[in-house]
Design a protein around this motif. Structure first.
Motif, PDB file in Angstrom:
ATOM      1  N   ALA A  75       0.828  -1.242   0.033  1.00 53.14           N
ATOM      2  CA  ALA A  75      -0.107  -0.115  -0.123  1.00 53.14           C
ATOM      3  C   ALA A  75       0.643   1.261   0.086  1.00 53.14           C
ATOM      4  O   ALA A  75       1.910   1.113   0.541  1.00 53.14           O
TER       5      ALA A  75
ATOM      6  N   GLU B 240      -2.096   7.991  -0.358  1.00 53.49           N
ATOM      7  CA  GLU B 240      -2.962   8.602  -1.381  1.00 53.49           C
ATOM      8  C   GLU B 240      -2.500   9.512  -2.418  1.00 53.49           C
ATOM      9  O   GLU B 240      -2.452   9.389  -3.655  1.00 53.49           O
TER      10      GLU B 240
ATOM     11  N   TRP C  13       0.502   9.185  -3.908  1.00 53.10           N
ATOM     12  CA  TRP C  13       1.234   8.152  -4.718  1.00 53.10           C
ATOM     13  C   TRP C  13       0.478   7.549  -5.610  1.00 53.10           C
ATOM     14  O   TRP C  13       0.856   6.806  -6.505  1.00 53.10           O
ATOM     15  N   ARG C  14      -0.724   7.592  -5.350  1.00 52.04           N
ATOM     16  CA  ARG C  14      -1.871   6.966  -6.173  1.00 52.04           C
ATOM     17  C   ARG C  14      -2.576   7.708  -7.095  1.00 52.04           C
ATOM     18  O   ARG C  14      -3.579   7.423  -7.970  1.00 52.04           O
ATOM     19  N   ARG C  15      -2.386   9.055  -6.800  1.00 52.99           N
ATOM     20  CA  ARG C  15      -2.942  10.137  -7.825  1.00 52.99           C
ATOM     21  C   ARG C  15      -2.427  10.177  -9.061  1.00 52.99           C
ATOM     22  O   ARG C  15      -1.165  10.590  -9.378  1.00 52.99           O
TER      23      ARG C  15
ATOM     24  N   ARG D 242       6.295   6.457  -8.607  1.00 53.14           N
ATOM     25  CA  ARG D 242       7.251   5.059  -8.223  1.00 53.14           C
ATOM     26  C   ARG D 242       8.606   5.668  -8.213  1.00 53.14           C
ATOM     27  O   ARG D 242       9.517   5.199  -7.435  1.00 53.14           O
TER      28      ARG D 242
ATOM     29  N   SER E  26      -4.437   1.501   6.216  1.00 52.62           N
ATOM     30  CA  SER E  26      -3.189   0.799   5.344  1.00 52.62           C
ATOM     31  C   SER E  26      -2.067   0.891   6.064  1.00 52.62           C
ATOM     32  O   SER E  26      -1.165   0.072   5.689  1.00 52.62           O
TER      33      SER E  26
END
Length: 458
Positions: A124, A127, A129-131, A228, A414
């Motif tokens: 996990a 957030e 880093w997921r955008r 990443r 998470s």
């Protein structure tokens, strides 16, 4: 097992620690703790004072460097790539018990002898880093973008440079899965920035950096600066938010599939071509990703041509983090009520001189995902159970104890962290961390006990 678990590896360092901490070690339940990574260390070592009138020199601390160096050399032999925390107990007889605490797959390397963030969900990330970038359908190249002028100018400045072949440029595009912008292709047709091309000309790299405006990466080292590419430590990343105001040139992302990193400013900050600009940005603008920041980038030039011609952007962009990020402490917001906002994502409750606060004003907020609260700041830690959207929670040991005993830890977490202030027993903090990790059926913190005998102190 690597030599990091051998007593002989640690023995010189343990002797230095005993010499500098005799009183603390002799106290009931006395111990000394610290941490070592391959490029830094933190521990209570006594350093000798230089003679009057002379500054400290390397030889004054050579024993420390040599002792720590033995441990650092051993770190790379095993799984302790990030580093190792330790706690040591040394009896007056010299009998020694060394406790080694690793990071492992579920606990990130922390500060001092304590664990960092605890990963309750495998792989996990926070957030931000997921955008992904917002679409910018109206974005266009700057009027100054001129591949022909760029190439002509660089050939005049670098007449002896060896350019990349079309095959080399095509290979870079295939590896990246993206077509390089025309300005960048024009640049690489002039120079491919390989050290072997410069031979014995030791000033060639400097001349090229001055001609281009940065230290250029060769085509086979160009990379996509997506999320990443920026390392994520949960306790820092969870405190960030992606903020892109309507007048921003650059989207406030961690990374983007449209950021093509091609150079360096010489100080570790990467320059990239931006193919996903902000509302006021240009397609193909040059941005700089700071190695000291986790999100966003600074606009450097409207085009690569502008960078080469020395026409740089004016200053940094400054964006208010509130209301997405709210900090309640003696120097920032005065209350949790002042932090409450429908767009609130991150709530940090820091140093506080008044009565402990209630979380009632932020319960039910739709976007709140991070809570960090210093020990003693919460009137009722059990109110956290009402923050059902949390993905990251950082609390002091006492507040964690209240939640764990009541079975009130939010189920959607998470990751988590234990905020440790002062000198707290590392093994007790590690036990608490393992208890939190067990909520997600995650592996416990790796521990090794190494015993030996230093003999009586002289």
């Amino acid at each position: 097992m690597s030599s990091i678990h051998d007593f002989a590896t640690w023995e010189p360092l343990l002797r230095l620690l005993r010499d500098g901490n005799a009183q603390k070690l002799a106290a009931p339940d006395g111990y000394v703790a610290g941490q070592i990574s391959r490029d830094s260390w933190s521990m209570p070592l006594r350093r000798p004072s230089p003679p009057p009138g002379r500054a400290a020199q390397v030889e004054d601390v050579q024993a420390e460097y040599d002792a720590v160096g033995r441990v650092c050399d051993a770190l790379g032999e095993g799984a302790d790539d990030d580093g190792v925390s330790f706690m040591v107990e040394i009896a007056p007889t010299g009998r020694t018990v060394l406790h080694l605490l690793g990071s492992g797959p579920a606990a990130q390397f922390g500060l001092g002898p304590y664990p960092g963030s605890l990963l309750l969900v495998e792989d996990a990330v926070p957030e931000p880093w997921r955008r992904l970038p917002e679409p910018s359908p109206g974005a266009a190249p700057a009027p100054t973008a001129d591949p022909a002028l760029l190439e002509r100018t660089l050939r005049e400045r670098l007449p002896d440079a060896i350019g990349a072949t079309e095959e080399e440029i095509a290979a870079a595009e295939e590896r990246l899965g993206v077509t390089l912008p025309e300005e960048l292709r024009a640049l690489y047709r002039v120079t491919r920035a390989r050290w072997e091309d410069w031979g014995d000309d030791h000033e060639a790299a400097e001349r090229e950096a001055q001609a281009v405006g940065c230290e250029l990466l060769p085509p086979d080292r160009v990379y996509v600066a997506d999320a990443r590419s920026r390392r994520c430590f949960w306790e820092f990343g969870a405190m960030e938010a992606v903020i892109t105001p309507p007048d921003a040139k650059v989207q406030g992302l961690v990374g983007s599939p449209g950021w093509i990193a091609f150079g360096d400013n010489g100080g570790g900050d990467r320059l990239a071509i931006d193919l996903t600009p902000g509302p006021r940005g240009h397609l193909g603008q040059v941005i700089m990703l700071s190695h000291e920041e986790d999100t966003g980038a600074e606009p450097i030039a409207d085009s690569l041509t502008d960078l080469v011609m020395g026409r740089l952007a004016e200053g940094r962009e400054h964006h208010d983090e509130f209301p997405a990020v709210a900090r309640v402490n003696v120097r920032a917001l005065p209350s949790v009520e002042a932090a409450a906002h429908p767009d609130l994502e991150v709530l940090s409750i820091g140093a506080w001189e008044d009565e402990p606060v209630s979380l009632a004003p932020v319960i039910g907020l739709p976007r709140l995902r991070t809570l960090s609260a210093c020990a003693g700041t919460l009137a009722d830690p059990l109110e956290i159970a009402g923050l059902t959207g949390l993905e990251f929670l950082e609390l002091g040991p006492e507040d964690w104890r209240v939640l764990l005993d009541a079975g009130a830890v939010p189920h959607g977490l998470s990751a988590a962290a234990i905020e440790v202030r002062g000198d707290q027993h590392p093994l007790r903090i590690a036990d608490l961390a393992d208890e939190i990790l067990a909520l997600g059926n995650r592996p416990a913190i790796p521990r090794t006990v190494v015993e030996g005998d230093l003999g009586p102190a002289l």
